[in-house]
Design a protein around this motif. Structure first.
Motif, short mmCIF file in Angstrom:
data_model
loop_
_atom_site.label_atom_id
_atom_site.label_comp_id
_atom_site.label_asym_id
_atom_site.label_seq_id
_atom_site.Cartn_x
_atom_site.Cartn_y
_atom_site.Cartn_z
N UNK A 105 6.36 -0.12 -9.09
CA UNK A 105 6.39 -1.43 -10.33
C UNK A 105 5.53 -1.31 -10.89
N UNK A 106 5.02 -1.01 -12.79
CA UNK A 106 3.91 -0.07 -12.92
C UNK A 106 3.00 0.04 -12.39
N UNK A 107 3.36 1.07 -11.70
CA UNK A 107 2.13 2.14 -10.65
C UNK A 107 1.77 1.62 -9.21
N UNK A 108 2.21 -0.29 -9.18
CA UNK A 108 2.07 -0.16 -7.76
C UNK A 108 3.19 0.19 -6.94
N UNK A 109 3.68 0.33 -5.94
CA UNK A 109 4.18 0.72 -5.09
C UNK A 109 5.02 -0.51 -4.05
N UNK A 169 2.16 -3.26 16.15
CA UNK A 169 2.77 -2.02 15.44
C UNK A 169 2.63 -1.25 15.16
N UNK A 170 2.93 0.03 14.14
CA UNK A 170 2.79 0.64 13.92
C UNK A 170 2.37 0.67 12.67
N UNK A 171 1.62 1.33 11.66
CA UNK A 171 1.85 1.50 10.17
C UNK A 171 0.61 2.87 9.66
N UNK A 172 1.70 3.32 8.97
CA UNK A 172 1.81 5.05 8.86
C UNK A 172 1.89 5.26 7.95
N UNK A 173 1.85 6.34 6.92
CA UNK A 173 1.73 7.29 6.06
C UNK A 173 3.18 7.45 6.04
N UNK A 174 3.93 8.05 6.93
CA UNK A 174 5.45 8.69 6.78
C UNK A 174 6.14 7.43 8.64
N UNK A 194 0.68 -1.10 -0.39
CA UNK A 194 -0.04 -0.40 0.13
C UNK A 194 0.92 1.63 0.27
N UNK A 195 2.22 1.20 -0.38
CA UNK A 195 2.99 2.69 -0.61
C UNK A 195 2.99 3.30 1.09
N UNK A 196 3.08 2.13 2.62
CA UNK A 196 3.45 3.12 3.75
C UNK A 196 4.18 2.79 4.56
N UNK A 197 4.18 2.82 5.26
CA UNK A 197 5.49 2.14 6.48
C UNK A 197 4.82 1.95 7.50
N UNK A 198 5.62 0.31 7.64
CA UNK A 198 5.07 -0.47 8.51
C UNK A 198 6.64 -0.78 9.60
N UNK A 199 6.21 -0.35 11.05
CA UNK A 199 7.07 -1.01 11.68
C UNK A 199 6.86 -2.10 12.83
N UNK A 231 7.39 8.19 -1.63
CA UNK A 231 5.85 8.06 -1.57
C UNK A 231 4.99 8.93 -1.86
N UNK A 232 3.74 8.48 -2.32
CA UNK A 232 2.71 8.95 -3.47
C UNK A 232 1.49 8.37 -2.63
N UNK A 233 0.45 9.67 -3.22
CA UNK A 233 -0.86 9.74 -2.57
C UNK A 233 -1.46 9.15 -3.49
N UNK A 234 -2.44 7.96 -2.78
CA UNK A 234 -3.31 6.88 -3.21
C UNK A 234 -4.20 7.25 -4.50
N UNK A 235 -4.05 7.65 -5.71
CA UNK A 235 -5.26 7.03 -6.99
C UNK A 235 -5.50 6.13 -7.44
#
Length: 348
Positions: free
Chosen positions: A306-310, A74-79, A46-51, A339-343
Motif C-alpha cells: 500500500x503506497x510502497x509499504x508492505x 517463533x521464527x521471523x524470516x525472508x521466506x 517489514x514484508x517478511x514471514x512470521x510464525x 516479497x520484494x527486497x527492501x529499498x
C-alpha cells in the motif's frame, strides 16, 4: 513489540544451542517473541514471514515474560522455507518448560510438505469480520482470495469468528495477573546486586529515576499489575477460562468445525504507521489476538503493498496445526511472489 534476537549466516558461537546455530547457517532468519502480535505485526510491517507457534511447541525458558498463557518464541524470516527451517530447530522438549511435552511428542520436519500444490483441495475460511479497517488492504485480500481459488483452494466466504472483540477486557486481566507472577519469578533469578528482584522493586527503581527513565510516559500498567493478587484468585481463573473458551472452543475451533476448514485467513494488519510522543500509537486493525489468546498457531506472509509499504496475510487454525498452515502459506507465497527486497523510498 520486543526486538527479535537476530541470527545471520555466520557461526552462532554462543547462541542458545547447536540446532539453532545450524538453522541460522541455513537460512536468513531471526527469533522473535510474541504475547499478542509481536511476531506477526512487525513481520507484516517489514514484508517478511512470521510464525507464531502453538503454545507448547517452543520453550519459553529465558524469555522475559509478559504472560505465560500467551508468550512464545517463533521464527521471523525472508521466506516460508527459511522460517520452517528455523522452526525445526526451535521445536523440542525442554525440561525447564514442562508445557513443551504437549507439542513435541514426535519429531516434525516442517519443510517436508513444502509444495506449490499446497492449496489444492484445502478448505480455507475467510474471516471477513477482521476486514474493513483499510480499503486498500481489503483489496489485496480480495486479490489473494481470487488467486487461491484459481490454484485449487476451496474458499468458504464468509467464515466469520463471531467471538471477535468479546474477550479483550478478560485478556488484559489475564495479562496483568500473569505479568506480576511471571516477572517476579523471572527477576528472582537476577543478580541481587541489581537491587531489582521483583515487580515492586522495578516500580520503585523507575520512580527513583523517573526523569531519566520516564520522560515521555509513566508505568501505569506495571502499577496495575502489582495490585493483582495470586493466580489462585477467582477473578484471574474466570478471566483465563473466558479467554480460552471464546478464542478457542467457541472461536477458532467452532468456525473450523462448522465449515470443516483447514485454515482461516484474515489481514495481518495495515501498512506501517507512525508512533509519536504527542498522539501515540495509530494502530488501525489486525487479526493477531484470536490465535494469540487461544495459544494457537498463526503465520503471516507478504500480501502486497500500500503506497510502497508492505502488508501481510495471516493463516491460522487449530492447536498444533503448523504443518498444514505452513504448507498452505508456502504455496500461497510461491504463487503470489509478493516479497520484494527492501529499498529506500521517497517520503510521501
Amino acid at each position: 513489540t520486543r526486538n527479535p534476537y537476530m541470527l545471520d549466516r555466520s557461526p552462532c558461537g554462543s547462541s542458545s544451542g547447536s540446532a539453532v546455530a545450524v538453522a541460522a547457517n541455513l537460512c536468513a532468519a531471526a527469533i522473535g517473541t510474541e504475547t499478542d502480535g509481536s511476531i506477526v505485526c512487525p513481520a507484516n510491517a517489514n514484508g517478511i514471514v512470521g510464525i507464531k507457534p502453538t503454545i507448547g511447541r517452543v520453550s519459553r525458558y529465558g524469555i522475559i515474560p509478559i504472560a505465560h498463557s500467551q508468550d512464545t518464541a517463533g521464527p521471523m524470516a525472508r521466506t516460508v522455507r527459511d522460517a520452517a527451517i528455523l522452526l525445526n530447530a526451535l521445536c523440542a522438549y525442554d525440561s525447564r518448560d514442562s508445557i513443551t511435552k504437549l507439542g513435541n511428542r514426535k519429531e516434525i520436519d516442517y519443510t517436508r510438505l513444502l509444495s506449490t500444490n499446497g492449496l489444492q483441495g484445502k478448505r480455507i475460511g475467510v474471516a471477513r469480520n477482521f476486514f474493513g479497517f483499510h480499503e486498500r488492504v481489503d483489496q489485496l485480500m480480495e486479490n489473494a482470495i481470487k488467486l487461491m481459488k484459481e490454484n485449487g483452494a476451496v474458499i468458504i466466504d464468509p467464515a466469520n469468528i463471531e467471538t471477535k472483540g468479546k474477550f479483550g477486557d478478560a485478556e488484559f486481566e489475564v495479562l496483568l495477573y500473569e505479568f506480576k507472577s511471571d516477572l517476579n519469578r523471572y527477576l528472582r533469578q537476577a543478580n541481587p546486586s541489581s537491587g531489582v528482584q521483583s515487580l515492586a522493586d522495578l516500580i520503585r527503581y523507575n520512580r527513583k529515576h523517573r526523569l531519566k527513565l520516564m520522560p515521555y510516559f509513566l508505568q501505569e500498567i506495571l502499577e496495575m499489575a502489582e495490585k493483582k493478587g495470586p493466580l489462585s484468585e477467582k477473578k484471574y481463573r474466570d478471566a483465563l477460562a473466558k479467554c480460552r473458551e471464546l478464542s478457542g472452543k467457541k472461536g477458532i475451533d467452532a468456525v473450523m468445525d462448522s465449515h470443516k476448514l483447514d485454515a482461516i485467513i484474515a489481514p495481518t494488519g495495515g501498512p506501517a504507521w507512525k508512533i509519536d510522543l504527542i498522539n501515540g500509537d495509530h494502530f488501525g486493525g489486525g487479526s493477531s489476538s484470536m490465535a494469540a489468546v487461544s495459544g494457537y498457531p498463526s503465520i503471516t506472509v507478504p500480501n502486497g503493498f500500500v503506497h510502497g509499504l508492505p502488508v501481510g496475510i495471516s493463516f491460522f487454525g487449530r492447536a498444533f496445526s503448523e504443518e498444514i498452515l505452513i504448507s498452505i502459506a508456502y504455496a500461497y507465497e510461491q504463487i503470489s511472489r509478493h516479497r520484494q527486497k527492501p529499498s529506500y523510498k521517497k517520503v510521501l
